[in-house]
Design a protein around this motif. Structure first.
Motif, short mmCIF file in Angstrom:
data_model
loop_
_atom_site.label_atom_id
_atom_site.label_comp_id
_atom_site.label_asym_id
_atom_site.label_seq_id
_atom_site.Cartn_x
_atom_site.Cartn_y
_atom_site.Cartn_z
N ASP A 1 0.85 -1.19 0.00
CA ASP A 1 0.00 0.00 0.00
C ASP A 1 0.89 1.25 0.00
O ASP A 1 1.84 1.31 0.78
N PRO A 2 0.70 2.23 -0.89
CA PRO A 2 -0.51 2.50 -1.68
C PRO A 2 -0.46 2.03 -3.13
O PRO A 2 -1.26 2.50 -3.94
N LYS A 3 0.45 1.14 -3.48
CA LYS A 3 0.54 0.69 -4.86
C LYS A 3 -0.55 -0.35 -5.15
O LYS A 3 -0.93 -1.15 -4.29
N ASN A 4 -1.05 -0.32 -6.40
CA ASN A 4 -2.01 -1.32 -6.85
C ASN A 4 -1.29 -2.54 -7.39
O ASN A 4 -0.15 -2.45 -7.86
N ILE A 5 -1.95 -3.68 -7.34
CA ILE A 5 -1.52 -4.87 -8.06
C ILE A 5 -2.63 -5.20 -9.05
O ILE A 5 -3.79 -5.36 -8.66
N ILE A 6 -2.27 -5.28 -10.30
CA ILE A 6 -3.26 -5.38 -11.38
C ILE A 6 -3.18 -6.76 -12.02
O ILE A 6 -2.10 -7.31 -12.20
N GLN A 7 -4.33 -7.29 -12.38
CA GLN A 7 -4.37 -8.60 -13.02
C GLN A 7 -5.54 -8.66 -14.00
O GLN A 7 -6.60 -8.08 -13.73
N LYS A 8 -5.33 -9.34 -15.11
CA LYS A 8 -6.37 -9.52 -16.12
C LYS A 8 -7.12 -10.81 -15.88
O LYS A 8 -6.53 -11.85 -15.57
N SER B 1 9.65 -13.22 -2.42
CA SER B 1 11.06 -13.58 -2.36
C SER B 1 11.89 -12.32 -2.54
O SER B 1 11.41 -11.29 -3.02
N ARG B 2 13.15 -12.39 -2.19
CA ARG B 2 14.01 -11.23 -2.40
C ARG B 2 14.18 -10.94 -3.88
O ARG B 2 14.31 -9.79 -4.29
N ALA B 3 14.11 -11.99 -4.71
CA ALA B 3 14.16 -11.78 -6.16
C ALA B 3 12.93 -11.00 -6.60
O ALA B 3 13.01 -10.11 -7.46
N GLY B 4 11.77 -11.32 -6.01
CA GLY B 4 10.57 -10.58 -6.34
C GLY B 4 10.63 -9.14 -5.87
O GLY B 4 10.13 -8.23 -6.55
N ALA B 5 11.27 -8.90 -4.72
CA ALA B 5 11.41 -7.53 -4.21
C ALA B 5 12.31 -6.70 -5.12
O ALA B 5 12.08 -5.50 -5.30
N GLY C 1 12.30 -2.52 -7.53
CA GLY C 1 13.29 -1.47 -7.32
C GLY C 1 14.17 -1.66 -6.11
O GLY C 1 15.00 -0.80 -5.81
N LYS C 2 14.03 -2.78 -5.39
CA LYS C 2 14.86 -2.99 -4.20
C LYS C 2 16.20 -3.60 -4.60
O LYS C 2 16.30 -4.38 -5.54
N GLU D 1 9.25 0.54 3.25
CA GLU D 1 8.82 1.75 2.55
C GLU D 1 7.93 1.40 1.36
O GLU D 1 7.85 0.25 0.93
N LYS D 2 7.28 2.41 0.81
CA LYS D 2 6.41 2.19 -0.34
C LYS D 2 7.24 1.72 -1.53
O LYS D 2 8.31 2.29 -1.81
N PRO D 3 6.78 0.70 -2.26
CA PRO D 3 7.56 0.23 -3.41
C PRO D 3 7.57 1.28 -4.52
O PRO D 3 6.63 2.06 -4.67
N SER D 4 8.62 1.29 -5.30
CA SER D 4 8.71 2.27 -6.39
C SER D 4 8.01 1.79 -7.65
O SER D 4 7.67 2.59 -8.52
N LYS D 5 7.78 0.48 -7.77
CA LYS D 5 7.10 -0.09 -8.93
C LYS D 5 5.99 -1.01 -8.45
O LYS D 5 5.87 -1.28 -7.25
N LEU D 6 5.20 -1.50 -9.40
CA LEU D 6 4.08 -2.36 -9.05
C LEU D 6 4.53 -3.82 -8.94
O LEU D 6 5.25 -4.33 -9.80
N PHE D 7 4.08 -4.48 -7.89
CA PHE D 7 4.26 -5.92 -7.81
C PHE D 7 3.33 -6.61 -8.82
O PHE D 7 2.32 -6.05 -9.25
N LYS D 8 3.66 -7.84 -9.17
CA LYS D 8 2.78 -8.70 -9.94
C LYS D 8 2.29 -9.82 -9.02
O LYS D 8 3.03 -10.30 -8.16
N TRP D 9 1.05 -10.24 -9.22
CA TRP D 9 0.51 -11.30 -8.38
C TRP D 9 1.31 -12.59 -8.53
O TRP D 9 1.38 -13.40 -7.59
N THR D 10 1.93 -12.80 -9.68
CA THR D 10 2.73 -14.00 -9.87
C THR D 10 3.95 -14.05 -8.96
O THR D 10 4.49 -15.12 -8.69
N ASP D 11 4.39 -12.88 -8.47
CA ASP D 11 5.56 -12.82 -7.58
C ASP D 11 5.18 -12.80 -6.10
O ASP D 11 6.05 -12.86 -5.24
N VAL D 12 3.89 -12.69 -5.80
CA VAL D 12 3.45 -12.57 -4.41
C VAL D 12 3.15 -13.96 -3.85
O VAL D 12 2.37 -14.72 -4.41
N ARG D 13 3.80 -14.30 -2.74
CA ARG D 13 3.55 -15.58 -2.08
C ARG D 13 2.31 -15.51 -1.20
O ARG D 13 1.53 -16.46 -1.12
#
Length: 788
Positions: A176-183, A199-203, A207-208, A221-233
């Motif tokens: 939060d406050p970044k969105n995670i978007i999926q089709k 994972s740290r690779a996903g982080a 931008g980490k 801190e707030k992420p600089s880019k959007l995560f993808k659901w495929t990278d979220v455990r």
């Protein structure tokens, strides 16, 4: 049906509200069951969008089971044991791990820092909190990641050691406050989980930099880019209370014993005990889905019309959880304009948000077998386990008073192998750039194209969770022409694969189809042969039963409603809604004849909807109708399983009464015959030239109201409203025939209920269907011929 249609596509069913088979004596049919996973593959079909699914998720979550956290901790730890050594018993393993983490909880500056971070989440204590919800994220992430850092060096008795590869290690990361978007079948969902586990690779992807995030503070801190659901455990949802009472400071020293959680805080309450959720809680006040998703055509017209539509264009939190806008019921127009921005949604309970995030995690992979998520409320953290059988809520851990148990939970999360997160390695994407998944099951090779916009994904929790993909297979392509039931009149060589989670106790679709093929082989009139889907191959993944975890946790009736993963490959079909005028009417009639012939041979389909009526085109240009989707059909007098069959907008009015929903009404042929008429009217009014009308389409309200209201809407339509409705240009002639058929149905329902007879099968077939088709004004003799 849906984008990629295969035989055996599933359909949305009305969700139950705490209805079980045992609760109703002398059942004549199966009570309505859950629907989130079965509605999900219909997002791109008859008007269902992502927002329409939220109440179904609420119904799934509401039906959670309860489990003591120690039982779950024992199971999670056992997934992390070093199998090269003698396996410990589970209670001993938990006790040993609790003792092993005590030095991290009690000794040194890091122990004090962890306790300080956790305390910072709600200070000042026992008063009106001055902090906002998002002020809780940073200290929680800091405490959790520092704990993970210390646990990585712990030689925990019986467990595998921490991962050597830094990129494989997991961490908590603010989202939060970044969105995670999926089709989802062309529609877009936008979610905003508070904290994610990656994972740290996903982080690094957001931008980490490499290194210990617990040291450099970047993950908090707030992420600089959007995560993808495929990278979220996993996800962590926070519940912020303005007034917090009963909180206390951490003890000076922790011991390896359980903290006695007050009964009121042991489990989160959601709907079963409270009325704070905005969704309905009565079995007769349930949101309705749209029609069935197809599993045989590679692209539905509705997907083509909605492929660029975003359902949550704003960036407000919870932006995709809006109610859909109303539409006119009479104006017919094909229109590709986008909808306007949705209105600000109502506040949603964190338990429902948690369920929505779990649904996104499931949808991000071809096959994800289970999902674990977390909710933090005050000083309590609650673990939720989801799979296709139901949800399990574990009793909460007070991470201030019982820090050792929270540490053991983190230890299990840290040491758990990738597959134990619920992933199926067989179907995991290896090369993200190619978008292809190659699978070998025995001698069968399968190649799935994950980037295809023709696939049918799911968005839901409980249920069959059907996912359909175009698939290529050298072995199956060679096998197809040699099958005893091979259809040489369907010239396509394209295949589709259906992955789904049926109830294990129910007769499998492959078994039912084999009975269908036996009937077709003896069919001398051509009513069944070549009018049923061509199954090429099927496989049951025996080790995926959802009963395993429930047995391990000691839950009551662990095998009741258990599900198992299946894959079935079919020859591709196309949706009947692609057709118009005589071509549509001829295919529709062919399917009616096939359905009736099968019913007479005790194969009862019981799920007639637009998506289950398919076609293929012969080499000489004729369209042949196919009755599709047999995975909920019955070949016995008493249906098994917990899932009720039927797609609400197309179900017989009698089956929308409360006693029918509870399983007290037998499903008769006349109910399916009536469904064919509802489908006929639906297509005539909502499709133009093979495309779903984008604006002003009639009958949309049938998708959005509760069962009781839908019954009333349909009855009003039958008796009066239909006479003022205008069909599409491509179905004007068919609408005239539909009106005549509906007149017969209206005459039946105009009688008082006590005077309505139960029609014999042949009477319903003749008076409601056959008499109105076998007239010169309907179809020519050549179009009435069902022989291929």
């Amino acid at each position: 049906m849906a984008d990629t249609r295969t035989a055996g596509g599933t359909v949305p069913k009305t969700p139950t509200h705490n209805v079980t088979v045992d609760s109703v004596p002398e059942l004549k049919s199966t009570p309505f069951a859950v629907g989130s996973a079965t509605i999900s593959e219909h997002i791109s079909t008859v008007g269902v969008d992502v927002n329409d699914i939220r109440p179904w998720i609420g119904r799934d979550v509401e039906s959670y089971r309860e489990c003591h956290i120690d039982e779950m901790l024992q199971e999670l730890l056992f997934r992390c044991v070093d199998r090269s050594k003698p396996l410990p018993d589970k209670p001993t393993l938990l006790a040993d791990c609790l003792r092993a983490v005590l030095p991290i909880c009690n000794e040194g500056q890091d122990a004090q820092t962890i306790k300080k971070h956790l305390g910072d989440m709600w200070m000042p204590l026992n008063s009106v909190a001055s902090k906002r919800e998002d002020d809780m994220y940073k200290p929680f992430v800091q405490a959790s990641n520092l704990a993970l850092d210390k646990l990585s060096g712990l030689d925990a008795p019986g467990l595998v050691r921490s991962k050597d590869d830094d990129d494989d290690k997991i961490l908590f990361h603010r989202n939060d406050p970044k969105n995670i978007i999926q089709k989802h079948q062309g529609a877009t969902s936008t979610r905003k989980p508070d904290v994610v586990i990656v994972s740290r690779a996903g982080a690094k992807k957001v931008g980490k930099q490499s290194g210990q995030a617990s040291k450099d503070e970047l993950a908090s801190e707030k992420p600089s880019k959007l995560f993808k659901w495929t990278d979220v455990r996993s996800t962590v949802e926070f519940k912020h209370k303005k007034i917090r009472t009963g909180l206390s400071t951490p003890p000076a020293t922790y011991a390896a014993k359980a903290y006695d959680v007050p009964e009121a805080k042991k489990y989160m309450k959601y709907r079963r005990e409270t009325n704070d959720a905005p969704e309905p809680t009565d079995s007769t006040h349930l949101p309705l889905p749209g029609s069935d998703a197809a599993t045989s055509s590679l692209q539905t017209t509705e997907t083509q019309g909605r492929s660029n539509q975003s359902l949550a264009p704003n960036n407000k939190k919870r932006g995709s959880d809006q109610p859909p806008e109303d539409r006119s019921t009479k104006k017919l127009k094909v229109d590709n304009d986008e909808k306007g921005p949705p209105k600000e949604p109502l506040k949603i309970h964190p338990v429902l948000h948690n369920g929505l995030y779990a649904a996104e995690l499931f949808a991000a992979h071809i096959v994800r077998q289970s999902v674990i998520t977390y909710i933090v409320e005050d000083d309590m953290i609650y673990l939720w386990y989801f799979d296709r059988q139901d949800a399990i809520q574990c009793s909460g851990i007070n991470f201030v008073q019982d820090l050792p148990r929270f540490m053991v939970l983190l230890l299990a999360v840290q040491r758990m192998p990738y597959a134990e997160w619920g992933y199926n390695r067989l179907f995991e994407l290896v090369d993200e750039s190619s978008g292809e998944v190659r699978v070998d099951i025995g001698e069968v090779d399968l190649t799935f194209d994950l980037k295809s916009d023709k696939r049918v994904t799911h968005f839901g929790l409980r249920g069959r969770a059907t996912t359909v993909f175009p698939v290529e297979s050298k072995a199956l392509s060679a096998l197809m022409p040699t099958l005893p039931h091979h259809n040489p009149h369907n010239p396509t060589s394209e295949l589709v694969a259906k992955l789904y989670w049926p109830e294990e106790e129910r007769e499998s679709e492959a078994e039912i189809l084999q009975k269908v093929y036996d009937i077709a082989e003896k069919d001398t009139e051509g009513k069944v042969k070549y009018h049923v889907p061509e199954m090429v191959w099927s496989h049951k993944f025996e080790d995926t039963s959802t009963a395993h975890i429930r047995t391990a946790l000691g839950l009551k009736d662990p095998e009741r409603g258990r599900r198992v993963l299946y894959i079935i490959v079919f020859k591709k079909l196309d949706p009947i809604t692609d057709l118009s005028e005589d071509e549509f009417l001829s295919a529709w009639w062919q399917i009616i004849l096939c359905h009736y012939a099968l019913w007479e041979h005790q194969v009862h389909h019981r799920d007639v909807s637009p998506s289950n009526l398919m076609v293929y085109k012969t080499s000489d240009g004729r369209y042949i109708g196919v009755l599709n989707d047999f995975d909920l059909s019955s070949t016995r007098e008493t249906p098994s399983g917990q899932e009720r069959t039927g797609t609400v907008p197309f179900m017989a009015l009698r089956l929308l009464h409360k006693d029918a929903i509870e399983g007290k009404v037998q499903h008769l042929y006349q109910h399916d015959a009536e469904s064919f008429l509802w489908v006929f009217a639906w297509v005539c009014l909502r499709y133009e030239g093979g495309r779903l009308l984008r604006k002003g389409r009639p009958l949309d309200e049938w998708l959005k109201v509760d069962v009781k209201t839908c019954r009333k809407e349909k009855l009003d339509f039958l008796i009066e409203d239909r006479h003022d409705m205008i069909p599409s240009q491509s179905h004007k002639k068919n609408w005239d025939i539909a009106q005549i058929c509906l007149d017969s149905l209206a005459s039946y329902y105009s009688l008082r209920p006590s005077l309505r007879p139960t029609l014999e099968d042949h009477v319903a077939f003749k008076t409601w269907l056959e008499d109105h088709i076998h007239i010169p004004e309907s179809l020519s003799p050549s179009l009435l011929d069902v022989r291929v």
